[in-house]
Design a protein around this motif. Structure first.
Motif, PDB file in Angstrom:
ATOM      1  N   GLY A  42      95.203  38.596  10.928  1.00  0.00           N
ATOM      2  CA  GLY A  42      94.522  37.971  12.063  1.00  0.00           C
ATOM      3  C   GLY A  42      95.464  37.321  13.061  1.00  0.00           C
ATOM      4  N   LYS A  43      96.745  37.348  12.769  1.00  0.00           N
ATOM      5  CA  LYS A  43      97.722  36.754  13.683  1.00  0.00           C
ATOM      6  C   LYS A  43      98.239  37.824  14.651  1.00  0.00           C
ATOM      7  CE  LYS A  43      98.202  32.563  11.947  1.00  0.00           C
ATOM      8  NZ  LYS A  43      97.660  31.453  12.737  1.00  0.00           N
ATOM      9  N   ILE A  44      98.732  37.373  15.792  1.00  0.00           N
ATOM     10  CA  ILE A  44      99.347  38.277  16.757  1.00  0.00           C
ATOM     11  C   ILE A  44     100.827  37.899  16.817  1.00  0.00           C
ATOM     12  CG2 ILE A  44      99.337  39.065  19.159  1.00  0.00           C
ATOM     13  CD1 ILE A  44      96.412  37.868  19.290  1.00  0.00           C
ATOM     14  N   VAL A  45     101.665  38.756  16.255  1.00  0.00           N
ATOM     15  CA  VAL A  45     103.103  38.456  16.241  1.00  0.00           C
ATOM     16  C   VAL A  45     103.675  38.780  17.623  1.00  0.00           C
ATOM     17  CG1 VAL A  45     105.319  38.932  15.128  1.00  0.00           C
ATOM     18  CG2 VAL A  45     103.206  39.002  13.791  1.00  0.00           C
ATOM     19  N   THR A  46     104.266  37.783  18.278  1.00  0.00           N
ATOM     20  CA  THR A  46     104.743  37.977  19.647  1.00  0.00           C
ATOM     21  C   THR A  46     106.271  37.926  19.724  1.00  0.00           C
ATOM     22  OG1 THR A  46     104.614  35.633  20.136  1.00  0.00           O
ATOM     23  CG2 THR A  46     102.658  36.934  20.630  1.00  0.00           C
ATOM     24  N   GLY A  47     106.772  38.456  20.826  1.00  0.00           N
ATOM     25  CA  GLY A  47     108.220  38.463  21.048  1.00  0.00           C
ATOM     26  C   GLY A  47     108.762  39.877  20.993  1.00  0.00           C
ATOM     27  N   LYS A 102     109.219  33.044  13.727  1.00  0.00           N
ATOM     28  CA  LYS A 102     108.603  32.156  12.731  1.00  0.00           C
ATOM     29  C   LYS A 102     107.956  32.911  11.581  1.00  0.00           C
ATOM     30  CE  LYS A 102     107.658  28.124  15.550  1.00  0.00           C
ATOM     31  NZ  LYS A 102     106.637  27.376  16.239  1.00  0.00           N
ATOM     32  N   THR A 103     108.005  34.247  11.630  1.00  0.00           N
ATOM     33  CA  THR A 103     107.280  35.002  10.608  1.00  0.00           C
ATOM     34  C   THR A 103     108.132  35.321   9.389  1.00  0.00           C
ATOM     35  OG1 THR A 103     107.884  37.062  11.697  1.00  0.00           O
ATOM     36  CG2 THR A 103     105.757  36.124  12.285  1.00  0.00           C
ATOM     37  N   GLU A 104     109.384  34.907   9.427  1.00  0.00           N
ATOM     38  CA  GLU A 104     110.266  35.211   8.299  1.00  0.00           C
ATOM     39  C   GLU A 104     109.719  34.601   7.012  1.00  0.00           C
ATOM     40  OE1 GLU A 104     114.911  34.760   7.696  1.00  0.00           O
ATOM     41  OE2 GLU A 104     114.349  35.076   9.797  1.00  0.00           O
ATOM     42  N   GLY A 105     109.656  35.413   6.002  1.00  0.00           N
ATOM     43  CA  GLY A 105     109.156  34.917   4.719  1.00  0.00           C
ATOM     44  C   GLY A 105     107.645  34.915   4.598  1.00  0.00           C
ATOM     45  N   MET A 106     106.965  35.296   5.668  1.00  0.00           N
ATOM     46  CA  MET A 106     105.497  35.322   5.597  1.00  0.00           C
ATOM     47  C   MET A 106     105.038  36.690   5.087  1.00  0.00           C
ATOM     48  SD  MET A 106     104.409  33.307   9.054  1.00  0.00           S
ATOM     49  CE  MET A 106     102.673  33.101   8.769  1.00  0.00           C
ATOM     50  N   SER A 107     103.998  36.671   4.263  1.00  0.00           N
ATOM     51  CA  SER A 107     103.496  37.931   3.706  1.00  0.00           C
ATOM     52  C   SER A 107     102.492  38.564   4.662  1.00  0.00           C
ATOM     53  CB  SER A 107     102.837  37.677   2.359  1.00  0.00           C
ATOM     54  OG  SER A 107     101.682  36.891   2.562  1.00  0.00           O
ATOM     55  N   GLU A 108     102.139  39.808   4.374  1.00  0.00           N
ATOM     56  CA  GLU A 108     101.132  40.527   5.178  1.00  0.00           C
ATOM     57  C   GLU A 108      99.847  39.713   5.230  1.00  0.00           C
ATOM     58  OE1 GLU A 108     100.693  44.136   6.272  1.00  0.00           O
ATOM     59  OE2 GLU A 108     102.852  43.983   6.607  1.00  0.00           O
ATOM     60  N   ASP A 112      95.854  30.519  19.846  1.00  0.00           N
ATOM     61  CA  ASP A 112      95.933  30.095  18.446  1.00  0.00           C
ATOM     62  C   ASP A 112      96.422  31.204  17.510  1.00  0.00           C
ATOM     63  OD1 ASP A 112      94.987  27.699  19.326  1.00  0.00           O
ATOM     64  OD2 ASP A 112      92.902  28.072  18.748  1.00  0.00           O
ATOM     65  N   ALA A 113      96.067  32.452  17.827  1.00  0.00           N
ATOM     66  CA  ALA A 113      96.418  33.546  16.912  1.00  0.00           C
ATOM     67  C   ALA A 113      97.869  33.980  17.069  1.00  0.00           C
ATOM     68  CB  ALA A 113      95.492  34.742  17.138  1.00  0.00           C
ATOM     69  N   ALA A 114      98.476  33.680  18.214  1.00  0.00           N
ATOM     70  CA  ALA A 114      99.838  34.160  18.457  1.00  0.00           C
ATOM     71  C   ALA A 114     100.840  33.387  17.610  1.00  0.00           C
ATOM     72  CB  ALA A 114     100.187  34.013  19.926  1.00  0.00           C
ATOM     73  N   ILE A 115     101.823  34.123  17.094  1.00  0.00           N
ATOM     74  CA  ILE A 115     102.897  33.490  16.324  1.00  0.00           C
ATOM     75  C   ILE A 115     104.206  34.189  16.699  1.00  0.00           C
ATOM     76  CG2 ILE A 115     102.225  34.917  14.318  1.00  0.00           C
ATOM     77  CD1 ILE A 115     103.404  32.640  12.568  1.00  0.00           C
ATOM     78  N   PRO A 116     105.212  33.424  17.133  1.00  0.00           N
ATOM     79  CA  PRO A 116     106.467  34.077  17.526  1.00  0.00           C
ATOM     80  C   PRO A 116     107.116  34.770  16.339  1.00  0.00           C
ATOM     81  CG  PRO A 116     106.418  31.768  18.192  1.00  0.00           C
ATOM     82  CD  PRO A 116     105.251  31.979  17.302  1.00  0.00           C
ATOM     83  N   VAL A 117     107.733  35.903  16.607  1.00  0.00           N
ATOM     84  CA  VAL A 117     108.296  36.730  15.532  1.00  0.00           C
ATOM     85  C   VAL A 117     109.348  35.956  14.728  1.00  0.00           C
ATOM     86  CG1 VAL A 117     109.980  37.860  17.068  1.00  0.00           C
ATOM     87  CG2 VAL A 117     109.243  39.028  15.007  1.00  0.00           C
ATOM     88  N   PRO A 158      90.569  52.298  18.633  1.00  0.00           N
ATOM     89  CA  PRO A 158      91.364  52.165  17.405  1.00  0.00           C
ATOM     90  C   PRO A 158      91.937  50.766  17.238  1.00  0.00           C
ATOM     91  CG  PRO A 158      92.138  54.001  18.758  1.00  0.00           C
ATOM     92  CD  PRO A 158      91.136  53.281  19.563  1.00  0.00           C
ATOM     93  N   CYS A 159      91.868  49.940  18.291  1.00  0.00           N
ATOM     94  CA  CYS A 159      92.422  48.592  18.203  1.00  0.00           C
ATOM     95  C   CYS A 159      91.343  47.536  17.986  1.00  0.00           C
ATOM     96  CB  CYS A 159      93.244  48.283  19.449  1.00  0.00           C
ATOM     97  SG  CYS A 159      94.654  49.380  19.590  1.00  0.00           S
ATOM     98  N   THR A 160      90.097  47.959  17.832  1.00  0.00           N
ATOM     99  CA  THR A 160      89.033  46.997  17.532  1.00  0.00           C
ATOM    100  C   THR A 160      89.235  46.495  16.095  1.00  0.00           C
ATOM    101  OG1 THR A 160      87.553  48.240  18.959  1.00  0.00           O
ATOM    102  CG2 THR A 160      86.522  46.679  17.449  1.00  0.00           C
TER     103      THR A 160
END
Lengths: 274, 61
Positions: A242-247, A231-237, A224-229, A135-137
Motif C-alpha cells: 500500500g506504500k508508494i516508493v518514491t525517488g 527509507k525502505t532499506e530493511g523493509m519487507s514486501e 501519506d502513502a509515499a515513502i522515499p526509497v 492494470p494499475c487499479t
C-alpha cells in the motif's frame, strides 16, 4: 517566486479539460518547469502522447506535439528519435495507455534503451472512457467494471520498466510537486530510456468509488502513502504494502543507447557498401 | 513585510479545494466553488497552493 508558465502554453487553451482536482495539471506544471530548467528550445523538443486524459497534455503546450493512436506514444517517439537523434523527445500518457494498451511498445522501447523520457501518469483507472479498471487499479478497489472489487494483482510500472531494460526509473506522486520537476529534469538529462511514473489521483472516476470524498483526500492519501526509497532499506514486501516508493529507483549509465548504436551500425554498413 | 498578493484566476479555478486544504496559514477558502484569499495577510509565501493548483489559477507575488 512565481513561475511564468504562460510562455510554454498555447494561448487560449486554458482552462484545460481535466476534472476538478485531477493531478494531471500539477504534472503538466512540473513538466514545464523541468523543460525550463533544461533550457530546451521549443522547436527542438517534441512531446508525444497516446490517447486518454493524460494524453491530452500535448494540446496545451507550445512545442512540437503529436497526439497519436492509443498506446502508441513510444512507437511514434522511437521513430521520431531515430529520424532526428538530436531532438529531445518526451512521451506522456496514462497507466492504461502506457502499460496496458501500449504495453508492448512500452517494454520494447525500454529494451532498446532509446533516449526518450516517458512520463506515466498513473491514476489507477481508465478515466476518460468511464472508470474501467486498468492494470494499475489496486487489488480490491472499485471501478465501473469491478463493482465487487478488483480481483487482479497490480502491475508495478517501475519494476516492469527495470525488468524490460530502462536505464533510468523513478517514481513520485502528484502531491510531491517539486520532486516531479526534479525527476523529469534528471530523466531528460539521462542518456537512455527514462521512465518517470507519477502516481496521481482521479477524483472523478477512481476517488468517488473508493471512499475518497474530495480531491484533497486523494492528495492526502498520496502524501501519506509515499515513502522515499532511501527509507525502505530493511523493509519487507509486507511493510511496503500500500506504500508508494518514491525517488530514483534505478539508474544504469553503462548500457549503450540505441540511437548511438544505430549510428555505428549505419557507419559500418556504409563502409562496407562504399 | 509586505502582504503578498494572491491572484486567483476565477476563469481557470475549478474549485477542487486542494489549495485550501494544504495552505498552512489558512489564508484561502472556497466561496461559491472558487478559491478565495480570505486572509492574505496570513500568507507565508510557501507557494504550496501555487505548486499544487492543477488549473494554473493561483499566482503569489
Amino acid at each position: 517566486m512565481s513561475f511564468d508558465y504562460e510562455k510554454y502554453l498555447r494561448p487560449g487553451k486554458l482552462p484545460h479539460i481535466w476534472c476538478p482536482g485531477c493531478g494531471h495539471g500539477i504534472i503538466l506544471k512540473g513538466l514545464i518547469r523541468a523543460i525550463d530548467k533544461c533550457r530546451l528550445a521549443k522547436n527542438r523538443t517534441a512531446i508525444v502522447s497516446g490517447i486518454g486524459c493524460a494524453s491530452r497534455l500535448p494540446g496545451y503546450v507550445d512545442f512540437n506535439t503529436v497526439h497519436t493512436a492509443h498506446g502508441r506514444a513510444a512507437a511514434f517517439a522511437t521513430g521520431m528519435k531515430l529520424a532526428d537523434p538530436e531532438l529531445t523527445v518526451i512521451c506522456v500518457g496514462g497507466d492504461g495507455d502506457g502499460v496496458a494498451i501500449g504495453g508492448n511498445h512500452f517494454i520494447h522501447a525500454c529494451r532498446r534503451n532509446i533516449d526518450l523520457t516517458y512520463i506515466i501518469m498513473n491514476n489507477n483507472i481508465y478515466g476518460m472512457t468511464g472508470g474501467q479498471f486498468s492494470p494499475c487499479t489496486p487489488t480490491g478497489a472499485f471501478a465501473s467494471t469491478t463493482p465487487y472489487g478488483n480481483p487482479d494483482p497490480v502491475f508495478d510500472i517501475a519494476r516492469l520498466a527495470i525488468g524490460a531494460g530502462a536505464t533510468f526509473v523513478a517514481r513520485t506522486t502528484a502531491y510531491h510537486a517539486l520532486q516531479i520537476d526534479k525527476l523529469i529534469t534528471e530523466g531528460i538529462l539521462h542518456k537512455g530510456m527514462a521512465i518517470i511514473e507519477v502516481v496521481d489521483g482521479c477524483p472523478t472516476s477512481y476517488g468517488r468509488r473508493n471512499k475518497f470524498k474530495s480531491p484533497s483526500d486523494m492528495m492526502t492519501w498520496l502524501k501519506d502513502a509515499a515513502i522515499p526509497v532511501e527509507k525502505t532499506e530493511g523493509m519487507s514486501e509486507k511493510d511496503l504494502e500500500g506504500k508508494i516508493v518514491t525517488g530514483i529507483l534505478h539508474r544504469d549509465e553503462t548500457r549503450p543507447e540505441y540511437c548511438e548504436q544505430y549510428a555505428l551500425l549505419r557507419e559500418r554498413a556504409q563502409r562496407k557498401e562504399g | 513585510m509586505a502582504i503578498p498578493t494572491i491572484e486567483i484566476n476565477e476563469k481557470y479555478c475549478k474549485g477542487c479545494g486542494i489549495c485550501v486544504t494544504f495552505c498552512p496559514a489558512k489564508a484561502l477558502a472556497l466561496e461559491n466553488f472558487k478559491a478565495k484569499a480570505i486572509k492574505p495577510e496570513a500568507c507565508v509565501k510557501c507557494m504550496q497552493c501555487e505548486l499544487r493548483c492543477p488549473d494554473f489559477a493561483i499566482r503569489i507575488s
